[in-house]
Scaffold this motif. Structure first.
Motif, PDB file in Angstrom:
ATOM      1  N   LEU A  16       0.875  -1.268   0.162  1.00  0.00           N
ATOM      2  CA  LEU A  16      -0.089  -0.259   0.050  1.00  0.00           C
ATOM      3  C   LEU A  16       1.147   1.316   0.059  1.00  0.00           C
ATOM      4  N   ARG A  17       2.157   1.394   0.798  1.00  0.00           N
ATOM      5  CA  ARG A  17       2.881   2.199   0.682  1.00  0.00           C
ATOM      6  C   ARG A  17       3.535   2.248  -0.648  1.00  0.00           C
ATOM      7  N   HIS A  18       3.483   1.522  -1.450  1.00  0.00           N
ATOM      8  CA  HIS A  18       4.415   1.483  -2.464  1.00  0.00           C
ATOM      9  C   HIS A  18       3.584   2.459  -4.092  1.00  0.00           C
ATOM     10  N   GLY A  19       2.374   1.871  -3.645  1.00  0.00           N
ATOM     11  CA  GLY A  19       1.063   1.681  -4.279  1.00  0.00           C
ATOM     12  C   GLY A  19       0.957   3.533  -4.350  1.00  0.00           C
ATOM     13  N   GLU A  20       0.924   3.772  -3.365  1.00  0.00           N
ATOM     14  CA  GLU A  20       0.658   5.615  -2.502  1.00  0.00           C
ATOM     15  C   GLU A  20       2.002   6.549  -3.359  1.00  0.00           C
ATOM     16  N   SER A  30      -5.995  10.969  -4.959  1.00  0.00           N
ATOM     17  CA  SER A  30      -5.972  10.588  -3.552  1.00  0.00           C
ATOM     18  C   SER A  30      -5.881   9.014  -4.370  1.00  0.00           C
ATOM     19  N   PRO A  31      -4.037   9.089  -3.911  1.00  0.00           N
ATOM     20  CA  PRO A  31      -3.366   8.099  -3.877  1.00  0.00           C
ATOM     21  C   PRO A  31      -3.355   7.100  -2.837  1.00  0.00           C
ATOM     22  N   ALA A  32      -3.983   7.167  -1.461  1.00  0.00           N
ATOM     23  CA  ALA A  32      -3.798   6.066  -0.444  1.00  0.00           C
ATOM     24  C   ALA A  32      -5.078   5.891  -1.250  1.00  0.00           C
TER      25      ALA A  32
END
Length: 315
Positions: A16-20, A30-32
């Protein structure tokens, strides 16, 4: 993310951190939340399950992580996240979406509340009749029908592709409608033609409508709206309002609503934050009273309510 990196970094948290980070770098607003939607879709789980897995420090299967990476790349290329997942969440409903239909936005959910309040006050035993003009996915009419027991709602849409999406939406939420004892029909017709709208009301709502709700095309075609998710993926018919200020279609919708609403009937209309004053004036000119504009989640004036007043002699 390389295959080797995936092998080392399969936890929900790290993915999720990589995706955000990837989506933020691409300029996604709204990346997160988009990262979470994409990972849940790639993994085949719902949002609650994803949150639980993140809290517990669970790992994601390599195949799901690889699918997630593909989705991230497409989203970073400004394909709407809803097109990638194939669905949009709107109030209590999950609607199918894809190319050819406008993706409903969170701020549009606010239009449902005054409709529900009006129906509760005027039709406390149920049986309200609601007309959703420029229905698109059918989100507004379906949400009202799902939340107000015994409602008959009709969505009017001129674009045959969008009308098909609205029918798919109605099928997807058939269970929600059944639980509320409501129904929703889609009619392909011109929401800006008073005669056509009157025919829809006569044929599908027994000649009576309590509320007209509408999220019409209202964007000004001045080059200011350039977000690729919007101009490259939302259909042009659902975007451009026409005229110098984008209010041509909203004004026509107001006139059509005035043609079918009885005294005391309610119009709820979404618009741009710069259009409230002009559209309140248009409502008054068409025989509405008590025209007021309300703000969205960010405090911007985004939709107007107007109540139909008695017609004077000669109108």
């Amino acid at each position: 993310m390389s295959t080797e990196e995936q092998g080392r970094r399969l936890s929900v948290e790290k993915l999720l951190r990589h995706g955000e980070h990837s989506l933020a770098a691409a300029g996604i607003d709204s990346p997160a939340s988009d990262s979470a939607l994409l990972l849940a879709h790639a993994w085949g789980v719902d949002g609650r399950s994803l949150s639980r897995a993140r809290l517990m420090g669970d790992s994601v299967p390599a195949e799901a992580a690889a699918s997630f990476d593909v989705l991230l790349t497409r989203c970073a290329g400004r394909v709407p996240v809803q097109h990638l997942t194939g669905e949009a969440h709107f109030r209590t409903l999950t609607l199918p979406v894809g190319p050819g239909v406008f993706v409903p936005r969170p701020e549009t959910e606010l239009l449902v509340d005054p409709v529900l309040e009006h129906l509760a006050a005027t039709r406390p035993s149920g049986g309200g009749h609601v007309l959703d003009l420029c229905t698109g996915t059918g989100a507004l009419g379906l949400a009202v029908a799902a939340e107000a027991a015994g409602t008959s709602a009709v969505g009017v849409e001129s674009d045959p592709v969008a009308a098909d999406w609205a029918r798919r939406s109605a099928e997807a939420v058939a269970g929600d409608l059944a639980r509320s004892g409501s129904d929703f029909a889609v009619v392909q017709s011109d929401a800006t033609d008073p005669g056509a709208v009157r025919s829809v009301v006569d044929e599908h709502l027994a000649g009576r409508v309590d509320v007209v709700v509408c999220n019409p095309p209202y964007v000004v075609a001045d080059g200011a709206t350039t977000a690729p998710e919007v101009v490259d993926h939302d259909p042009a018919l659902a975007l451009w309002g026409g005229g110098d200020d984008g209010t041509r279609v909203p004004r026509l919708v107001i006139a059509a609503a005035a043609h079918v609403l009885p005294t005391g009937g309610l119009l709820v209309l979404e618009h741009a934050d710069t259009q409230g004053a002009a559209l309140r004036e248009a409502c008054i000119a068409c025989g509405f009273a008590d025209a007021t504009t309300r703000a969205d989640y960010t405090g911007r004036d985004r939709f107007t309510l107007a109540v139909r007043q008695p017609q004077t002699q000669g109108k």
